[in-house]
Design an enzyme around this catalytic site. Structure first.
Site, mmCIF file in Angstrom:
data_model
loop_
_atom_site.group_PDB
_atom_site.id
_atom_site.type_symbol
_atom_site.label_atom_id
_atom_site.label_comp_id
_atom_site.label_asym_id
_atom_site.label_seq_id
_atom_site.Cartn_x
_atom_site.Cartn_y
_atom_site.Cartn_z
ATOM 1 N N ASP A 255 -61.976 22.609 25.910
ATOM 2 C CA ASP A 255 -62.432 23.598 26.903
ATOM 3 C C ASP A 255 -63.918 23.918 26.718
ATOM 4 O O ASP A 255 -64.659 24.057 27.700
ATOM 5 C CB ASP A 255 -61.631 24.900 26.788
ATOM 6 C CG ASP A 255 -60.264 24.805 27.447
ATOM 7 O OD1 ASP A 255 -60.051 23.898 28.277
ATOM 8 O OD2 ASP A 255 -59.395 25.644 27.134
ATOM 9 N N LYS B 32 -51.605 27.614 23.889
ATOM 10 C CA LYS B 32 -52.712 26.983 23.152
ATOM 11 C C LYS B 32 -52.762 27.404 21.670
ATOM 12 O O LYS B 32 -53.127 26.603 20.816
ATOM 13 C CB LYS B 32 -54.042 27.301 23.836
ATOM 14 C CG LYS B 32 -54.212 26.571 25.168
ATOM 15 C CD LYS B 32 -55.536 26.866 25.816
ATOM 16 C CE LYS B 32 -55.593 26.190 27.185
ATOM 17 N NZ LYS B 32 -56.846 26.414 27.879
#
Ligand code: NAP
Length: 268
Positions: free
Chosen positions: A102, A66
């Site tokens: 997220d 990420k």
């Protein structure tokens, strides 16, 4: 030709994202395919370039890439810039756009699916890796009154906290403190381990939330035996996927039937 999407990670075999996105596509009538790509640990960029050469339209990015995805994209959303991690890449001929879903996924699960109002609540966030980085700003935006970040490597907690103007500490500094909600953003549960959290973190009514899903982790067991309400991260997984789907397709799928299907152990 059907437009191509995929999740890239290492490992990635366990990912439920292909199943979730196939169901979103079916339910919304979108014609797309969604696969799974395991990139070598030293080969994230190479793997993404190859996917783009094959006319891939977008990628979800998971552990451990990420941060690399944030560095790779040329433009990033405000929430990705705040988080400095990216879990959603969008490709056009000339551009790579990065976003992080997220945080909004976690807040949507807590507030809409679980019915937990974050506003004015004292929150403990465990972990300082990609998952923790991705959710801090969204939790602050949801109105928590206190956000304390605790991590095994305390320096990582401190640098993440400093970016957002919140507090950080090590586990041994938590004794005697209690919270309305404890969010476990560590990967400890995957190894059947729990961070060394004192039971005093929980009080009656505390919500204990583990981002790890599909297993009863030692953290959830500890929380239950200390009288807290314990929940896993399956809802967050589905909600962050829905937000990525919206970023790519401009259509917001209904997450409830998919979540109910996954919780019931049905094959979608
Ligand atoms: P990561 O970048 O590798 O970070 C792992 C974090 O866990 C670090 O803070 C690490 O502490 C901590 N940790 C690992 N083992 C520990 C232990 N035994 N005791 C205490 N702390 C420990 O991973 P990530 O990307 O943040 O992901 C974390 C977890 O969240 C993964 O299990 C992932 O599957 C899950 N996740 C779920 C969702 C969802 O939608 N439900 C979304 C994102 C992530 P140190 O810094 O000290 O190493």
């Amino acid at each position: 030709m059907r437009e191509r999407y995929a999740v890239v990670g290492n490992p990635v075999a366990h990912s439920k994202s292909p199943q979730i996105h196939a169901e979103f596509a079916r339910a919304t009538g979108q014609d797309l395919e969604y696969g799974r790509i395991e990139a070598p640990l030293d080969g994230f960029e190479r793997t993404v370039e190859e996917f783009r050469r094959q006319a891939g339209k977008g990628l979800n990015v998971t552990v451990p890439f990420k941060e690399a995805a944030f560095r790779y994209c040329r433009k990033a959303s405000r929430r990705a810039q705040a988080a400095q991690v990216v879990n959603t890449l969008v490709f056009s001929a000339s551009e790579v756009f990065g976003d992080t879903t997220d945080g909004i996924g976690l807040v949507a699960d807590l507030t809409r699916n679980i019915g937990f109002d974050l506003s004015g609540k004292k929150l403990l966030l465990m972990g300082a890796g990609g998952a923790a980085q991705g959710v801090v700003q969204a939790l602050l935006d949801a109105g928590v009154s206190r956000l304390l970040i605790v991590n095994r490597t305390v320096s990582r907690a401190r640098s993440l906290a400093a970016r957002h103007g919140v507090e950080a500490c090590g586990y041994d500094e938590l004794h005697g403190q209690s919270f309305d909600i404890v969010v476990n953003a560590t990967s400890a549960g995957l190894a059947d381990e729990a961070p060394s959290l004192p039971d005093s973190a929980f009080k009656p009514g505390t919500l204990a939330y583990d981002m790890v899903y599909g297993r009863d982790t030692p953290f959830l067991a500890q929380a239950r035996s200390a009288g807290a309400r314990a929940l896993d991260g399956l809802g967050m997984l589905v909600e962050q996927a829905a937000e990525s789907f919206f970023v790519w397709r401009g259509v917001r799928p209904d997450t409830r039937p998919i979540l109910a299907g996954l919780r019931g152990g049905q094959t979608l």
